[in-house]
Every structure is written in structure tokens, then in C-alpha cells.
Scaffold this motif. Structure first.
Motif, PDB file in Angstrom:
ATOM      1  N   THR A  36       0.820  -1.211   0.000  1.00  0.00           N
ATOM      2  CA  THR A  36       0.000   0.000   0.000  1.00  0.00           C
ATOM      3  C   THR A  36       0.852   1.258   0.000  1.00  0.00           C
ATOM      4  O   THR A  36       0.549   2.224  -0.687  1.00  0.00           O
ATOM      5  N   ILE A  37       1.936   1.218   0.753  1.00  0.00           N
ATOM      6  CA  ILE A  37       2.745   2.416   0.962  1.00  0.00           C
ATOM      7  C   ILE A  37       3.615   2.725  -0.245  1.00  0.00           C
ATOM      8  O   ILE A  37       4.084   1.831  -0.960  1.00  0.00           O
ATOM      9  N   VAL A  38       3.819   4.014  -0.467  1.00  0.00           N
ATOM     10  CA  VAL A  38       4.820   4.513  -1.414  1.00  0.00           C
ATOM     11  C   VAL A  38       5.739   5.419  -0.608  1.00  0.00           C
ATOM     12  O   VAL A  38       5.259   6.363   0.047  1.00  0.00           O
ATOM     13  N   ALA A  39       7.030   5.128  -0.616  1.00  0.00           N
ATOM     14  CA  ALA A  39       7.957   5.882   0.226  1.00  0.00           C
ATOM     15  C   ALA A  39       9.119   6.416  -0.586  1.00  0.00           C
ATOM     16  O   ALA A  39       9.597   5.781  -1.536  1.00  0.00           O
ATOM     17  N   THR A  40       9.546   7.606  -0.201  1.00  0.00           N
ATOM     18  CA  THR A  40      10.754   8.208  -0.765  1.00  0.00           C
ATOM     19  C   THR A  40      11.394   9.040   0.340  1.00  0.00           C
ATOM     20  O   THR A  40      11.141   8.809   1.529  1.00  0.00           O
ATOM     21  N   TRP A  41      12.212  10.020  -0.047  1.00  0.00           N
ATOM     22  CA  TRP A  41      12.928  10.797   0.959  1.00  0.00           C
ATOM     23  C   TRP A  41      12.819  12.286   0.626  1.00  0.00           C
ATOM     24  O   TRP A  41      12.539  12.680  -0.506  1.00  0.00           O
ATOM     25  N   GLU A  42      13.014  13.091   1.656  1.00  0.00           N
ATOM     26  CA  GLU A  42      13.099  14.528   1.430  1.00  0.00           C
ATOM     27  C   GLU A  42      14.313  14.796   0.524  1.00  0.00           C
ATOM     28  O   GLU A  42      15.304  14.057   0.582  1.00  0.00           O
ATOM     29  N   PRO A  43      14.253  15.771  -0.414  1.00  0.00           N
ATOM     30  CA  PRO A  43      13.248  16.851  -0.497  1.00  0.00           C
ATOM     31  C   PRO A  43      12.178  16.594  -1.549  1.00  0.00           C
ATOM     32  O   PRO A  43      11.679  17.543  -2.178  1.00  0.00           O
ATOM     33  N   HIS A  44      11.805  15.327  -1.769  1.00  0.00           N
ATOM     34  CA  HIS A  44      10.850  15.005  -2.840  1.00  0.00           C
ATOM     35  C   HIS A  44       9.388  15.231  -2.423  1.00  0.00           C
ATOM     36  O   HIS A  44       8.483  14.933  -3.201  1.00  0.00           O
TER      37      HIS A  44
END
Length: 570
Positions: free
Chosen positions: A106-114
Motif C-alpha cells: 500500500t505504501i509509497v515511500a521516498t525521501w526529502e526533499p521530494h
């Protein structure tokens, strides 16, 4: 035990850079050995978690993907708690130059600064998605999905209440988790805002903090974390509010008709507001219409253990157990048969959080020995209500931590209680009290008696006609047809029995009680119905009526008020 489970975050809480200390693993095992449950609540995807933490079988449930996936290690069952992410959303993120994307069930993950590109993609596609931050990580989930919602799903499967759970975390995505549970803790390395949300901050960082927390749970249980979520206000005085908490055993006492059941009704409303589960033992039908509760049993149908336990299995359900269908002498045996099952449920789940036992002298009479009453050693979270404290089991009285004595005979009620338990009379008992105040004595601390204004119920208490029409009134509340010179001794334990006996007794017996005003007196003092008493008094005073006519009129008055359809009653 009160706190039945620990829900811990993984990264930055249990684990340090993905690794869990051996000491922390041992602490988790010690907590399990006490019979408590373990839940891991993490933002990680399940395959990733398993790759860094092979000891997942230590936990009863794992909530992964920040609340979107529920995993049971024992069976390896995975249950998505939200839909899969839209493929066009992931594609759009990549088109916007968002690399380093992780896509779970279910989750979609990335990192700052996106986060800016993520927010733009959500708006462009018109999706109901939310961004959750976690120390630099940017997690995208369906609206309303978070660690708290995932834990709620896990607890429902485990038949546990969130009030019986201690949670611990460190980062932004732990706020909802800490707010929901009965007790929230933050490890020493937690963000300042998370420490503000938690009930307290631990001295240890990461795994050491979790080890510290586990030690406190095992050593102190409820005592290590008491907060407003667990306080139930009874009333207040000039010194402030008066509250009880789950370890308490409250005795509500005082003379008949003084408002004991009304106070219990008000307390049931406070319990509902704070999401406590309660079970009311109702010998006389006083709570059959209690708001927010399901009633089992009636004046004509006796409840069964199975019915009660099946309802209580859901932490959201409150139950009223009506013993009205039992004869007075049958009630202690019924109560004794049900209590071991209730006690076993409380030992396993911490629920129902509160037991409300009305007419405690009927269900736990002093005349029966403790073994036959099947009383548990742990009687915390109990409210007992009685006119006669000295007629209640000594074992039950010994557990009382607080007494609320109502009415003009409140002082005498406390004196009776102290005589039955061997306590010295509390200080402050001799001070004058106004009629609207209740004597409150915190027995467990030996504090002086306080004079408090008690909580009032919001719901309008209805007249419980079934109790008087079909129930089994006690011997002191029954009507006795004795006649002149006490030649008879016919007991009417409810109004229907009264009418049956009245129809069959001889005219001399009928007129003896009629001219003495006994019928109106019984209706007023024992049935508690002044309007019926006034109508009966008018019949008693009409000397021109023949016995057959006075019987007919009195029977019509009773049936009109107690057996006619509600729309036809006065």
C-alpha cells in the motif's frame, strides 16, 4: 494485570540503525513470559523488516507499512488494511524525477526533499492520499491510514482494548500511536514534539529505553503510568475533582431510593466517554434501558454465560446482565457461576475494565462462604452498590478502596461498613453535611471524609416497569397478605403476583389491608410509584365500594400502569 500489551516502533526505538540489541530481545521475552502480548508497529515494508530482523516470531502481531499491512508471525498471514497504490501515481512520480522510490503493498515511500513533487502528483491525479514524515522519510498512504489505525485492526483481532496497551516511539509518525494507547512513552532520542505527545520520556535511548519501559511494566503495571485517560470523575468539592481509576473498588451505599443507581448510571456514562468497557450485574432490572449497553436477560428469560461472554468478546460492547428472571435465592449461584469466566477474561485481556454490581448483598451475600461465591483475588475495577454493607461478603468488602455514602444516613452507612471490616471510623465524619452532598472516603489512603457533589446522568432514567411487574422483589420489598390476626402469610414478590393473590383471598383479608391503607403504602414506599399510591389511596378511602369493586379498580390501576402497551400508560 492492567497493561496487557506493548506496541513498539522499530527504527530509532527498538532498533539502532536497523539492529536490535540482544538485551532488548531478552527484555521482550521476559515481557511475553508475564502473559502480555507484543506488537511491532513500523513504517517498514514487511520483506525489508524480515531481512534486518529475523526474530519477528517474538511478536504476536506486526503492523507494517505505517499501518497499511497486518502480519501474524505465527501463521504468516498477511492482511492488507488499505488498497494498493495507483500505478499512475508511481509512474508520475518517476516522471517528475523522484528516484529512490519504494513501493509496498500500500505504501509509497521516498525521501526529502521530494515531498513537493509527491504533493504535486497527488493534486494532479486528484487522489485521497496523505504524506507522513518520519525523520527524513516521506511516506504516502491512503487518507486515514496510520500506525494508530493499523494497531486498532490488530487489537480487534486480539480482542484487546487500546486502553490496555503501552506504546513507545520516537518520530513524527508515532504521534497517533502514542495518543491512542492507554499509555504512551518516548525513548530518550525521540523528537521533542514526540516527547510532548507522550505521557513521559524514558531515560534510555532506543533499545535501552524499551528495556527500561519493559522493566517498569513488569514491576509496576498500572502504577507506573497513570493519566487522565484512566480517571473517572465521581464528583467534586472545593478541593477539586474526586476520581476513581481501574485499580479501585468503589462501594456506593446509602438507604433505599436515595440515588445510588442514579450515581451508577452517571458513572457508566463517564466510562463510555472514556472508552472503558463495563459489565453491569443487574438483579432488579434497574439498568435494562441503559444507554450504550446491551441487556441480556429479562423478567421472563434468564441470561446464559455464553451470551454474556460472546458480547464482552468485543471491546466496544458494554453489557447489562439482568438477573430479574431468577428467584432471589438463585442469584448468588448464578453470579458465582459466571464470575470465574469473567475473571478469566479479565486476566487474559484486562476487560471488562469495570464491573458494576448492583444489590451486591443479593449477589455476594455475607451468609455464603467465599469459596462458593467464586470471587477472584483481583477485584479491581469494581463498583459495588448496596443498602446493607454488612450483608455483603467480607472478602468483597476487604477489597474496597473507596466508599461513597449517599443520603441522610450516609454516616450510618460508613459506620456499618467500618464495623463489618474492622476499620476505625475515618476522620471528618462528624462534620455537618448538606443534604445535596455525598460522603466520600478514600479508604485505601486513610484520608478524611470529603463532602462532594456527585455526577448526574445525562440520560433520563426510565421507570423499569418490568422489574415490579414480573421480577422477584426481595422479602423486605414484597407485599404480604396476612389478614386479621395474621392468619395468612401470602407473599407477593411482584405486582402480577399481587394481583393473582388479591383475586383469590377472602373479602375479610382484602378489606383488612384496604382499610389500613396497606396497598397505597406499599405502592409508594416499596414500588416507588407515588401516582399509583395516590390512586390506591382514593380507592381505600371510598367506604362505599364493595370488596369486588375495590379489587377491580385497584387491579385496573396496576395493569394500566404496568402491563398495558407503553402508548396506553399514563
Amino acid at each position: 494485570m492492567y497493561y496487557m500489551a506493548l506496541a513498539t516502533d522499530y527504527d530509532g526505538t527498538l532498533a539502532d540503525h536497523g539492529t536490535v540489541r540482544p538485551e532488548s530481545l531478552e527484555a521482550l521475552k521476559r515481557l511475553r513470559e508475564t502473559g502480555r502480548k507484543l506488537l511491532l508497529v513500523t513504517g517498514r515494508e514487511l520483506p525489508d523488516l524480515k531481512s534486518v530482523f529475523p526474530q519477528t516470531d517474538l511478536f504476536d502481531k506486526i503492523v507494517a507499512e505505517n499501518g497499511a499491512l497486518l502480519y501474524t508471525p505465527e501463521t504468516e498471514e498477511e492482511r492488507p488494511l488499505a488498497p494498493a497504490p495507483p500505478a499512475e501515481f508511481v509512474d508520475l512520480l518517476r516522471d517528475k524525477g523522484v528516484d529512490n522510490i519504494s513501493v509496498g503493498r500500500t505504501i509509497v515511500a521516498t525521501w526529502e526533499p521530494h515531498q513537493t513533487a509527491v504533493l504535486e502528483a497527488i493534486h494532479e491525479l486528484g487522489l485521497e492520499l496523505e504524506i507522513i514524515f518520519n525523520k527524513g522519510a516521506v511516506m504516502v498512504l491512503p487518507s486515514g491510514v496510520n500506525k494508530a489505525s493499523g494497531l486498532k485492526a490488530a487489537l480487534k483481532e486480539m480482542q484487546l482494548s487500546f486502553l490496555n496497551v503501552v506504546a513507545v516511539g520516537d518520530a513524527e509518525n508515532d504521534h497517533a500511536l502514542l495518543r491512542m494507547c492507554g499509555c504512551g512513552a518516548a525513548v530518550a532520542n525521540a523528537l521533542p514534539a514526540v516527547k510532548d505527545t507522550a505521557d513521559f520520556a524514558l531515560e534510555g535511548a532506543r533499545g535501552e529505553g524499551v528495556e527500561e519501559l519493559i522493566g517498569e511494566i513488569i514491576a509496576q503495571d498500572f502504577a507506573f503510568c497513570t493519566n487522565a485517560r484512566h480517571q473517572v470523575q465521581i464528583g467534586e468539592d472545593e478541593s477539586g475533582p474526586v476520581v476513581i481509576t481501574p485499580p479501585d473498588v468503589l462501594l456506593i451505599t446509602g438507604s433505599s431510593g436515595i440515588g445510588k443507581s442514579t450515581l451508577a448510571t452517571a458513572l457508566s456514562e463517564r466510562l463510555r466517554e472514556q472508552r472503558f468497557q463495563f459489565c453491569v450485574f443487574d438483579p432488579e432490572g434497574d439498568y435494562e434501558d441503559l444507554e450504550g449497553a446491551v441487556t441480556v436477560g429479562s423478567g421472563s428469560v434468564t441470561p446464559t454465560n455464553r451470551q454474556v461472554l460472546e458480547l464482552l468478546a468485543n471491546p466496544e460492547d458494554n453489557v447489562v446482565v439482568s438477573a430479574l428472571g431468577f428467584e432471589l435465592q438463585e442469584r448468588p449461584a448464578f453470579f458465582a457461576e459466571l464470575m470465574p469466566d469473567i475473571s478469566a477474561m479479565r486476566a487474559r485481556t484486562g476487560r471488562p475494565h469495570w464491573l458494576i454490581i448492583d444489590e451486591a448483598h443479593h449477589l455476594m451475600p455475607a451468609a455464603r462462604d467465599s469459596a462458593s461465591l467464586a470471587l477472584s483475588d483481583d477485584r479491581s475495577g469494581t463498583i459495588m452498590i448496596t443498602v446493607h454493607p454488612d450483608s455483603v461478603s467480607p472478602k468483597a468488602l476487604s477489597a474496597v478502596t473507596a466508599v461513597a455514602a449517599l443520603g441522610p444516613k450516609g454516616r450510618e452507612a460508613i459506620e456499618t461498613f467500618c464495623e463489618a471490616t474492622g476499620d476505625d471510623l475515618p476522620a471528618g465524619l462528624d462534620r455537618r453535611r448538606s443534604d445535596e452532598k455525598v460522603l466520600f472516603w478514600r479508604r485505601s489512603t486513610g484520608a478524611p471524609v470529603r463532602r462532594i457533589r456527585v455526577e448526574k446522568p445525562k440520560q433520563v432514567r426510565k421507570r423499569h416497569t418490568r422489574k415490579y411487574a414480573e421480577g422477584h422483589l426481595g422479602e423486605d420489598a414484597s407485599f404480604y397478605f396476612r389478614g386479621p390476626e395474621n392468619r395468612l402469610n401470602l407473599r407477593a414478590h411482584n405486582l402480577m403476583m399481587f394481583l393473582q393473590i388479591a383475586e383469590g383471598v377472602d373479602d375479610e383479608t382484602w378489606d383488612h389491608h384496604l382499610r389500613a391503607g396497606d396497598y397505597s403504602k406499599w405502592f409508594g414506599e416499596r414500588i416507588g410509584d407515588p401516582e399509583l399510591a395516590d390512586e390506591a389511596a382514593a380507592i381505600e378511602e371510598d367506604r362505599a365500594l364493595a370488596p369486588a369493586e375495590s379489587r377491580k379498580r385497584l387491579a385496573e390501576a396496576v395493569r394500566r400502569r404496568y402491563t398495558a402497551p407503553a402508548s396506553e400508560r399514563d
